[in-house]
Write an enzyme that holds these catalytic residues in place. Structure first.
Site, PDB file in Angstrom:
ATOM      1  N   LEU A   1       0.821  -1.214   0.000  1.00 38.67           N
ATOM      2  CA  LEU A   1       0.000   0.000   0.000  1.00 38.67           C
ATOM      3  C   LEU A   1       0.854   1.263   0.000  1.00 38.67           C
ATOM      4  CD1 LEU A   1      -2.822  -0.952   2.537  1.00 38.67           C
ATOM      5  CD2 LEU A   1      -2.853  -1.096   0.043  1.00 38.67           C
TER       6      LEU A   1
ATOM      7  N   LYS B   1      16.060  -6.320   2.918  1.00 40.05           N
ATOM      8  CA  LYS B   1      16.456  -5.286   3.886  1.00 40.05           C
ATOM      9  C   LYS B   1      17.883  -5.455   4.396  1.00 40.05           C
ATOM     10  CE  LYS B   1      11.815  -4.121   5.445  1.00 40.05           C
ATOM     11  NZ  LYS B   1      10.936  -3.857   6.601  1.00 40.05           N
TER      12      LYS B   1
ATOM     13  N   GLY C   1      10.694 -14.543  13.970  1.00 41.78           N
ATOM     14  CA  GLY C   1      11.431 -14.186  12.765  1.00 41.78           C
ATOM     15  C   GLY C   1      12.818 -13.667  13.079  1.00 41.78           C
TER      16      GLY C   1
ATOM     17  N   ALA D   1      13.122  -7.022   9.287  1.00 38.47           N
ATOM     18  CA  ALA D   1      12.049  -6.453  10.097  1.00 38.47           C
ATOM     19  C   ALA D   1      12.200  -6.863  11.555  1.00 38.47           C
ATOM     20  CB  ALA D   1      10.692  -6.902   9.557  1.00 38.47           C
TER      21      ALA D   1
ATOM     22  N   LEU E   1       3.217  -7.349  11.965  1.00 34.78           N
ATOM     23  CA  LEU E   1       3.756  -6.329  11.069  1.00 34.78           C
ATOM     24  C   LEU E   1       3.053  -6.322   9.728  1.00 34.78           C
ATOM     25  CD1 LEU E   1       7.614  -6.471  11.713  1.00 34.78           C
ATOM     26  CD2 LEU E   1       5.784  -5.470  13.094  1.00 34.78           C
TER      27      LEU E   1
ATOM     28  N   TYR F   1      -0.067  -5.919   7.199  1.00 35.85           N
ATOM     29  CA  TYR F   1      -1.244  -5.051   7.217  1.00 35.85           C
ATOM     30  C   TYR F   1      -2.276  -5.424   6.169  1.00 35.85           C
ATOM     31  CZ  TYR F   1       1.498  -2.800   3.528  1.00 35.85           C
ATOM     32  OH  TYR F   1       2.247  -2.566   2.402  1.00 35.85           O
TER      33      TYR F   1
ATOM     34  N   GLY G   1      -0.153  -4.011  11.269  1.00 38.47           N
ATOM     35  CA  GLY G   1       0.987  -3.278  10.735  1.00 38.47           C
ATOM     36  C   GLY G   1       0.647  -1.955  10.083  1.00 38.47           C
TER      37      GLY G   1
END
Length: 285
Positions: free
Chosen positions: A20, A71, A131, A135, A228, A230, A251
């Site tokens: 988004l 990341k 995880g 993140a 996290l 969404y 999230g």
């Protein structure tokens, strides 16, 4: 309207189909009256280095966000990174600086935003982080900043988890991080005040919950489930948590606040937070 002068920002990752971020940032550009556009840029892991170099060769590409699974891998491809990105060991926002790329991490600020609004003694709140990717690193750093006494990171590969602990302890200079495999999860759930899903489980492409309903019920009264992810909204993880009577945070607020911080990093001006939030909520109706 796109013009020959339009400056480009975007998001690289795999997948980016459900992101988004384009909706949020393009609404902000309209509100601010700036000649920018934000686009999704799907990049598989084997093409990451080539993609970053290619974006650098396009003069009107001014920066980009970085999402799963890049990341950490993007780190050595950048010319410079901020102190917060070094501490976390992961980058989620990059901007052009001179002839190279400057990376930072806005996930920490984004993650903290909804938690800081709660009246809770975080120094008495043990945390479980599911995880060990980029993140998860931001979550660990954020929870340490909150003052959480112990953080338990859970993963499936014991060697990977030990490496995660070693990296985070060295980068953050803090020794409150413990790592475990999933076999230890149930006993840890019984004392956790906050459980954070920092895995891809729950995304539209992998809609299952990382925890079963029975596992969620092991949590003590007053615990909070934080996902996290969404979209979909709510995720199955948060549905199960709410059904069991626990607090739930998705999230969306993290997405919003990391996005605001990213936009301010790129444009060096305040982000229109309310406009960005309205765009996100409208997209999710």
């Amino acid at each position: 309207m796109l013009k020959g002068t339009t400056q480009i920002l975007g998001i690289i990752g795999d997948p980016v189909t459900y992101s988004l971020s384009p909706i949020m940032h393009n609404a902000a550009f309209v509100e601010l009256g700036v000649d920018y556009a934000y686009v999704p840029l799907p990049v598989v892991d084997v093409n990451l280095a080539e993609a970053v170099r290619g974006l650098g060769a396009i003069a009107n590409v001014q920066g980009f966000n970085v999402t799963i699974p890049h990341k950490e891998a993007v780190f050595p491809l950048l010319h410079q990174v901020t102190d917060i990105a070094k501490a976390v060991g992961a980058v989620n926002t990059v901007k052009r600086q001179g002839e190279g790329w400057l990376g930072t991490n806005t996930d920490v600020a984004g993650f903290l935003a909804p938690l800081q609004q709660l009246k809770r003694d975080w120094t008495k709140t043990p945390v479980i982080v599911l995880g060990s990717g980029g993140a998860a690193k931001a979550v660990v750093a954020a929870c340490l900043a909150l003052g959480c006494p112990t953080i338990h990171a859970i993963g499936r590969d014991q060697r990977k988890m030990r490496r995660f602990q070693s990296q985070m302890t060295a980068q953050l200079r803090d020794f409150n991080l413990r790592v475990h495999t999933w076999q230890s999860l149930n006993s840890l759930l019984e004392v956790a005040g906050l459980v954070v899903n920092a895995t891809p489980l729950g995304m539209a492409s992998q809609p299952e919950s990382p925890l079963t309903a029975e596992q969620i019920k092991l949590l003590p009264q007053g615990a909070i489930a934080y996902d996290l992810i969404y979209t979909p909204r709510p995720t199955q993880f948060l549905q199960l948590a709410e059904q069991a009577g626990y607090g739930a945070i998705d999230g969306l607020e993290m997405l919003l606040h990391q996005g605001c911080a990213a936009l301010e990093f790129w444009l060096e001006r305040p982000a229109p937070t309310n406009t960005m939030r309205h765009a996100l909520l409208t997209a999710l109706v």
